[in-house]
Design a protein around this motif. Structure first.
Motif, short mmCIF file in Angstrom:
data_model
loop_
_atom_site.label_atom_id
_atom_site.label_comp_id
_atom_site.label_asym_id
_atom_site.label_seq_id
_atom_site.Cartn_x
_atom_site.Cartn_y
_atom_site.Cartn_z
N THR A 16 0.85 -1.19 0.00
CA THR A 16 0.00 0.00 0.00
C THR A 16 0.89 1.24 0.00
O THR A 16 1.92 1.25 0.69
CB THR A 16 -0.86 0.04 1.29
OG1 THR A 16 -1.46 -1.24 1.45
CG2 THR A 16 -1.92 1.11 1.23
N GLU A 17 0.49 2.23 -0.76
CA GLU A 17 1.24 3.48 -0.74
C GLU A 17 0.35 4.58 -0.14
O GLU A 17 -0.77 4.79 -0.58
CB GLU A 17 1.66 3.88 -2.15
CG GLU A 17 2.51 5.14 -2.16
CD GLU A 17 2.49 5.84 -3.50
OE1 GLU A 17 2.15 5.21 -4.51
OE2 GLU A 17 2.80 7.04 -3.52
N ILE A 18 0.85 5.25 0.87
CA ILE A 18 0.13 6.38 1.46
C ILE A 18 1.12 7.53 1.61
O ILE A 18 2.16 7.38 2.28
CB ILE A 18 -0.47 6.02 2.84
CG1 ILE A 18 -1.46 4.86 2.72
CG2 ILE A 18 -1.15 7.23 3.48
CD1 ILE A 18 -1.95 4.31 4.04
N ASP A 19 0.83 8.63 0.98
CA ASP A 19 1.67 9.83 1.07
C ASP A 19 3.14 9.54 0.77
O ASP A 19 4.05 9.98 1.49
CB ASP A 19 1.57 10.46 2.47
CG ASP A 19 0.16 10.97 2.73
OD1 ASP A 19 -0.55 11.25 1.74
OD2 ASP A 19 -0.22 11.06 3.91
N GLY A 20 3.37 8.75 -0.27
CA GLY A 20 4.76 8.50 -0.69
C GLY A 20 5.47 7.45 0.14
O GLY A 20 6.65 7.17 -0.08
N ILE A 21 4.79 6.84 1.12
CA ILE A 21 5.39 5.78 1.93
C ILE A 21 4.78 4.45 1.53
O ILE A 21 3.56 4.34 1.37
CB ILE A 21 5.14 6.00 3.45
CG1 ILE A 21 5.62 7.39 3.88
CG2 ILE A 21 5.79 4.90 4.28
CD1 ILE A 21 7.10 7.58 3.88
N VAL A 22 5.62 3.43 1.36
CA VAL A 22 5.13 2.12 0.99
C VAL A 22 5.02 1.26 2.25
O VAL A 22 5.96 1.20 3.05
CB VAL A 22 6.07 1.44 -0.03
CG1 VAL A 22 5.56 0.05 -0.40
CG2 VAL A 22 6.21 2.31 -1.28
N TYR A 23 3.88 0.61 2.41
CA TYR A 23 3.63 -0.27 3.56
C TYR A 23 3.49 -1.71 3.04
O TYR A 23 2.84 -1.95 2.03
CB TYR A 23 2.37 0.14 4.31
CG TYR A 23 2.51 1.52 4.93
CD1 TYR A 23 2.94 1.66 6.25
CD2 TYR A 23 2.26 2.68 4.18
CE1 TYR A 23 3.10 2.92 6.81
CE2 TYR A 23 2.42 3.94 4.73
CZ TYR A 23 2.84 4.06 6.05
OH TYR A 23 3.01 5.30 6.59
N CYS A 24 4.13 -2.62 3.75
CA CYS A 24 4.17 -4.01 3.30
C CYS A 24 3.55 -4.92 4.37
O CYS A 24 3.83 -4.76 5.56
CB CYS A 24 5.63 -4.39 3.06
SG CYS A 24 5.86 -6.08 2.56
N PRO A 25 2.74 -5.90 3.97
CA PRO A 25 2.15 -6.81 4.97
C PRO A 25 3.24 -7.66 5.64
O PRO A 25 4.11 -8.19 4.95
CB PRO A 25 1.22 -7.71 4.15
CG PRO A 25 1.13 -7.09 2.81
CD PRO A 25 2.33 -6.24 2.60
N GLN A 26 3.19 -7.73 6.95
CA GLN A 26 4.16 -8.55 7.68
C GLN A 26 3.40 -9.44 8.65
O GLN A 26 2.46 -9.00 9.30
CB GLN A 26 5.11 -7.67 8.51
CG GLN A 26 6.00 -6.76 7.70
CD GLN A 26 7.12 -7.49 6.97
OE1 GLN A 26 7.27 -8.70 7.12
NE2 GLN A 26 7.87 -6.77 6.17
N ASP A 27 3.84 -10.69 8.77
CA ASP A 27 3.22 -11.61 9.71
C ASP A 27 3.86 -11.45 11.09
O ASP A 27 5.08 -11.31 11.21
CB ASP A 27 3.42 -13.06 9.25
CG ASP A 27 2.57 -13.37 8.03
OD1 ASP A 27 1.53 -12.69 7.86
OD2 ASP A 27 2.94 -14.27 7.25
#
Lengths: 450, 187
Positions: free
Chosen positions: A194-205
């Protein structure tokens, strides 16, 4: 029997869909797997080095080196793979016969200055002051030996000895990187991210922690805080995520948590399924010494020789840097590990800097790179903001100064300097921030920014 | 594991990332390698080929290009390197690699395609028959006749006595022959 073998020859050069079925029957010993993994790492490292030699490394002038800042992590990781994988878990390493342990005197700074025509009373007084303010080698070694197990445990807190991967796990999308560091164009981020305001977020377990010592994050903080200056950073402690639903994106301001709580339980990200213990550093000691000793800080480094089937003889080093807190208690503020091919000609005892830095600094140049980079970070935070510090691009040893902006002329002018490089959003216009520091960590110069 | 997940691990700790990737795909890669080198390579050749493949994957991985599931990407590299190794080992052994050997051709004649599809069908029949034996007999037979392991080695892997492995493999082989004879593969 021969007929049976012949029938199974049919499976050679199988189609992709058959491969999956055959893979289900593949069984190999852990020892064999470990051996192959070690060989793959070795090959990768040599490919990487060749690549660096042929295309990536730039050398700008005499005695100038360019090392990426992440080398420490990589190096520590490589040593971890080598030592933990080889010795700790699978016992691939054949220990060499005969171990020798020697404590080398502390760095010169701890020794009383040689003085002439000084009366005995003054000398005694000076010695007493020294005894009061500086730890002896025995004391520093005792601290190192006491703290090493805790440090190793904290570094690999998430190692799967404490996680049952078959039990419940939850997933959150957490900070991954800034998109501009990843993509130069407007390409969409990959599926699942997911990208929000230029930051990428990645799913982590995150897996439920199985460690009876800890019920809350504060339990973890309190226990490791007795030994570590900043347990939150070393352990990657996040917060309580109970307010989120699994799968949610959690905004964490450039910080990827590794330990969280959720509905009253502690969850951790999975790490390497292995272990590392002080026993791995117990035998075949080739050097054990203090470095960069001051009243309120010192570093202790231990180098052991390990004989591995695939690397041959290696010198593996673990170092821990200690600082005294306000209450007068010693805490470990950072540690690193690295390994290199053992060289009988090299006198590991006489290195004036950490083994991890020895390829990048002259032999007789005792510079506490960790401390100096810390000072660089502080300066950049104060003058350019905390965001710029996150973009430290590396450091290099500098013996000849270019034309630079003078911050101060009160610095150690001995030809031993470090230049730390930081990227900023204005680089295209002004160029990066280059900070020059002396061996005490004094910022004395900056690169001109156009 | 996806390329994005792997990329994320690499950023945190490259060596741990390699380890995680290795743990997840070792069996798959090993199977591909063995499948190609079974008749011409030694155990050491297989191990060396596997390590070459993983080193190439670690080195050549680009998150931008491979963000999805990594299995296909790794499988392609594994296949390519295994085939190269098969060729060089065959040449070294003085064995001729037929130019119409099923998968070393880019353009196949219609006859080859038919032969290839027949072989593929036979492979399916065989693997289905092996599966039908049930465990641990399927694994015992695969280990014995495909991986060429002896009863002692299989016993170690499956935590069984070698005598039990021998007994079970004999019975399982007879059962397999029985199943396959109905399909016309074995008499």
């Amino acid at each position: 029997m021969k007929d049976n073998e012949k029938i199974f020859d049919l499976l050679e050069h199988a189609d992709d869909n058959i491969i999956d079925d055959i893979a289900g029957y593949s069984k190999d010993s852990d020892r064999m797997k470990q051996k192959v993994f070690a060989a793959s790492e070795k090959k990768f490292n040599s490919m990487d080095k060749d690549f660096d030699k042929n295309g990536e490394t730039t050398v700008r002038g005499v005695e100038e080196y360019n090392r990426p800042i992440w080398y420490r992590t990589v190096c520590a990781a490589a040593a971890f793979a080598l030592v933990a994988g080889g010795v700790g878990v699978f016992g691939l390493i054949k220990k060499s016969a005969g171990s020798s342990s020697s404590i080398v005197p502390a760095a010169e700074v701890t020794e009383p200055d040689e003085t002439e025509d000084t009366d005995i009373a003054e000398m005694t007084e000076a010695d007493e002051v020294n005894e009061q303010t500086f730890l002896s080698d025995e004391e520093m070694k005792a601290l190192f030996d006491e703290y090493l197990p805790v440090y190793l445990e904290a570094e690999w807190f998430n190692a799967a000895d404490r996680i049952n991967e078959n039990t419940e796990k939850i997933s959150f999308s957490v900070y991954y990187t800034e998109k501009k560091d990843w993509y130069t164009d407007d390409s969409p981020v990959p599926d699942g991210m997911t990208e929000i305001d230029g930051i990428v977020y990645c799913p982590q377990d995150f897996y439920k922690l199985d460690d009876p010592r800890f019920s809350t994050l504060d339990d973890i903080r309190n226990y490791y805080g007795q030994y570590l200056k900043d347990p939150d950073t070393i352990l990657g402690i996040g917060g309580d995520y109970s307010q989120y639903q699994p799968g949610d994106v959690v905004i964490t301001d450039g910080y990827a948590p590794e330990i969280i709580t959720y509905n009253g339980d502690i969850y951790v990200q999975r790490s390497l399924k292995t272990s590392m213990t002080p026993d791995d550093w117990a035998d075949n000691i080739i050097s054990e010494k203090s470095l960069y000793v001051e009243e309120d800080r010192f570093t202790w480094e231990k180098i052991v020789k390990i004989n591995t089937e695939y690397w041959g003889e290696t010198a593996s080093a673990v170092d821990m840097s200690f600082v005294k807190d306000e209450a007068g208690n010693w805490k470990c503020d950072c540690g690193t590990m690295c390994e290199e091919r053992y060289s009988p000609e090299k006198d590991y005892n006489s290195l004036k800097n950490l083994m991890i830095d020895s390829d990048y600094l002259p032999q007789d140049c005792p510079m506490n790179v960790n401390m100096i980079l810390q000072k660089a970070d502080e300066y950049v935070t104060d003058n350019y903001g905390a965001d710029v510090v996150k973009n430290c691009d590396g450091w290099e040893y500098v013996s000849v100064l270019p034309d630079y902006y003078h911050v101060t002329d009160d610095f150690v002018n001995n030809g031993n300097w470090i230049r730390a490089n930081y990227n900023t959003p204005d680089d295209a216009l002004l160029g990066p921030v280059g900070v020059y520091l002396d061996e005490n960590g004094t910022v004395f110069g900056l690169d001109w920014r156009e | 594991m996806t390329g994005s997940e792997y990329g994320s691990l690499v950023r945190k700790n490259p060596s741990s990332a390699h380890r995680a990737l290795f743990d997840e795909y070792f069996n798959y890669v090993r199977t591909i390698v063995y499948n190609h080198l079974r008749s011409c390579g030694s155990v050491e050749d297989v191990e060396e080929c596997i390590s070459d493949i993983f080193a190439s994957v670690y080195f050549g991985f680009s998150e931008k290009e491979t963000s999805g599931e990594l299995k296909g990407y790794i499988g392609t590299i594994a296949k390519r390197i295994s085939i190269d190794r098969y060729r060089s080992l065959s040449v070294k052994a003085g064995k001729t690699v037929s130019i119409d050997n099923e998968e070393y051709l880019t353009l196949r004649s219609s006859e080859d395609v038919v032969a290839g599809s027949e072989r593929s069908e036979l492979q399916h029949i065989l693997i289905d028959a092996v599966k039908a034996l049930g465990e641990p007999d399927s694994t015992i037979l695969m280990q014995k006749y495909y991986y060429n392991r002896n009863s002692k080695e299989i016993g170690k892997l499956l935590d069984m006595k070698p005598a039990t492995v021998r007994m079970r493999s004999k019975r399982a082989a007879e059962k397999l022959r029985d199943i396959l004879s109905k399909t016309g593969i074995a008499s």
